[in-house]
Enzyme design. Structure first.
Site: not given
Lengths: 429, 147
Positions: B70-72
């Site tokens: 997923g997201s950074s």
């Protein structure tokens, strides 16, 4: 990890205490990864200097007061507070948590808006370029092929690696901050040739053309390959920026895809052989009508209510082409009194939308163009929202968890129709 | 019986990611974990609706998982969990990524990867696990809560 003389000097404080702390973090991070060395980068995208009142209070209670203290303690993971100098590398700010002109609609108290404004001023004062978007590559910072970057934002990283051929891992807030002060990042992963080669093959057996088609394919591919590099074959119609943007964002959300090849389209994939290089495909997946339908159902599995309270467009931030399309679909119409329509983009696209009259068309229909953030980032939807609709697989993935609403996924037209009628009528294509 | 014979223990060897040695109760998932948007950093709870551990807390647990997705914002979400006092005690994982490496570093939790057996096959939720990040060793006591 092997450091150059310059890097060792930085670690020892030759460029000041902040660069030393940044280098210390990069060394710990590089060793955790198993990297042999660092690589130079002059292109950083992060959330540099951003913080929340919670963080400010937490560190202040320990005697670390002020923005440099938060930067030191959180962004550089340093036990000591150091003075933060100007950015050494070219650095951009990604999206923020705050909509600067409509914060009340997001339920943001004035004090929080003021805190945010001061944060933005702090970041700018360090030489951070405040693009405030998840798509810097569509807003003034477009890397070139082979350029080593240190970017956050999974949807942006997958885009610049795959579509442009730039080289970046998905950095985090702390590593981006360290890169900004040192012009270095671990030479690992997508900076190296080997990691960029294909690992899984996905044979597309149906026409994939619309933005929605590309979003669903991305969501499917991410579920199949996880963090690996997929090679997509069978694409007949060349996808444009918007299609790549939705594909990559979806694949990075359902899996952790940071790089992909589309044979005949992306820079290192003229042929299947080139895309895989010395790798053999670990597995081949097929994407036909059944897989497409299953993906659509998977995305829409959690939504039940057909009365749509909120239509959210602009994940990743809408390009001017998409704002144009939304304006055409809304021209001369009025959205339902029970539904809100918010379109998220960056400030440069909004300026063009105003100049071209799209902003007026959208506002006349009852919609709003928002900048700098999105519902997932701001963790906010219009008050009372129970059911949302969006044309972004990524946002459909995140909204239920972050904002606690049901989310429908469909085409841009399905979403605009939902805004106009107040009802979800989308169907699997 | 408070002291278990050493042959009750399973020892896995791998690579230390973050130094330190700590023991605790395992929380195991075969699904990768999202950081930002997937966890509530203030309570240490998994909130991703599609996740098998949705609603469960990793605070103070030895988190055993395939890797990060997923997201950074992964590292920042877990970093926030650390300052909120609800981070996992240690990490044991398979797939190395920048997200999990940076997250482990800034959480300062002893972490081990590249183990000689798949920890997801060996470790079950509730097992007592000692994670030695200095030497890359994971020691498992099945179904026991310490001692």
């Amino acid at each position: 990890m092997e450091l150059t003389a310059e890097e060792k000097a930085m670690l020892d404080g030759a460029e000041g205490p902040a660069a030393a702390k940044a280098m210390d973090l990069l060394v710990r991070y590089g060793e955790a990864l198993g990297a042999d060395r660092l690589v130079e980068t002059n292109n950083v995208a992060g959330v540099i200097g951003s913080s929340t009142p919670f963080m400010a209070d937490y560190y202040a209670e320990q005697g670390a007061v002020g923005r440099d203290a938060i930067f030191s303690r959180f962004d550089l993971d340093s036990d000591e507070v150091v003075d933060i100098p100007q950015a050494k590398a070219f650095t951009c700010h990604l999206q923020t948590r705050v909509e600067p002109n409509n914060s009340a609609m997001f339920g943001l108290p004035d004090a929080a808006l003021k805190y945010h404004q001061e944060t933005q001023e702090y970041s700018a004062s360090k030489g951070v370029n405040m693009l405030n978007t998840c798509t810097p590559h569509a807003a003034g910072n477009t890397p070139v092929k082979g350029e080593h970057c240190a970017w956050m934002e999974s949807s942006a990283v997958v885009y610049i690696n795959s579509v442009i051929g730039a080289r970046s891992n998905t950095e985090g807030r702390e590593s981006a901050a360290a890169a900004m002060l040192t012009r270095r990042i671990p030479y690992w992963g997508f900076h190296t040739d080997a990691a960029r080669l294909g690992q899984y093959r996905v044979d597309v057996e149906i026409d994939v053309d619309s933005v929605m088609d590309w979003g669903m394919l991305g969501y499917y591919v991410g579920n199949c390959v996880g963090e690996s590099v997929p090679v997509i074959t069978g694409i007949k119609m060349t996808p444009n920026l918007v299609r790549h943007k939705h594909f990559g964002a979806a694949a990075a959300s359902s899996g952790g895809v940071e790089m992909y090849h589309v044979v005949g389209v992306t820079p290192d994939a003229d042929t299947v052989e080139e895309a895989f290089g010395s790798n053999k495909p670990k597995e081949t997946f097929k994407y036909g009508k059944a897989e497409m339908k299953a993906t659509y159902e998977n995305l829409n599995a959690k939504a039940t209510g057909t009365d749509v309270d909120y239509v959210m467009l602009g994940c990743p931030h809408y390009t001017i082409e998409q704002v144009w399309e939304a304006a055409r679909l809304l021209d001369g119409k009025k959205i339902s009194g029970n539904t809100r329509l918010w379109i998220f983009t960056n400030q440069s696209v909004k300026q063009v939308a105003v100049r071209n009259g799209y902003a007026r068309t959208i506002e006349k229909a009852g919609g709003l163009i928002m900048t700098d953030t999105c519902s997932a980032m701001a963790a906010a939807a219009p008050k009372g929202t129970k059911v949302a609709a969006t044309d972004s697989a990524k946002q459909t993935h995140y909204l239920p968890a972050i904002v606690g609403v049901e989310a429908w996924f469909g085409s841009t037209e399905d979403c605009i129709n939902a805004a106009l009628s107040g009802k979800w009528q989308g169907k699997a294509p | 019986m408070t002291d278990r014979p050493s042959n009750d223990k399973i020892i896995l060897h791998g690579r230390g990611v973050v130094d330190g040695c700590i023991e605790g109760e395992a929380l195991v998932t075969k699904e990768t974990i999202s950081g930002w948007g997937g966890v509530d950093s203030m309570t240490g709870t998994i909130v991703e609706t599609r996740h098998e551990l949705c609603g469960q807390s990793f605070a103070g647990k030895v988190l055993v998982f395939p890797g990060a997705k997923g997201s950074s914002g992964w590292s920042a979400a877990f970093h926030m969990a650390r300052i909120a006092g609800v981070a996992p005690k240690a990490l044991v994982f398979n797939e190395m990524t920048t997200k999990v490496a940076l997250g482990a570093v800034v959480m300062r939790t002893p972490s081990v990867t590249e183990l000689d057996q798949d920890p997801l096959d060996v470790i079950e939720t509730g097992d007592w696990v000692k994670v030695d990040g200095d030497n890359g060793i994971v020691e498992i006591t099945k179904g026991a809560k310490g001692g």
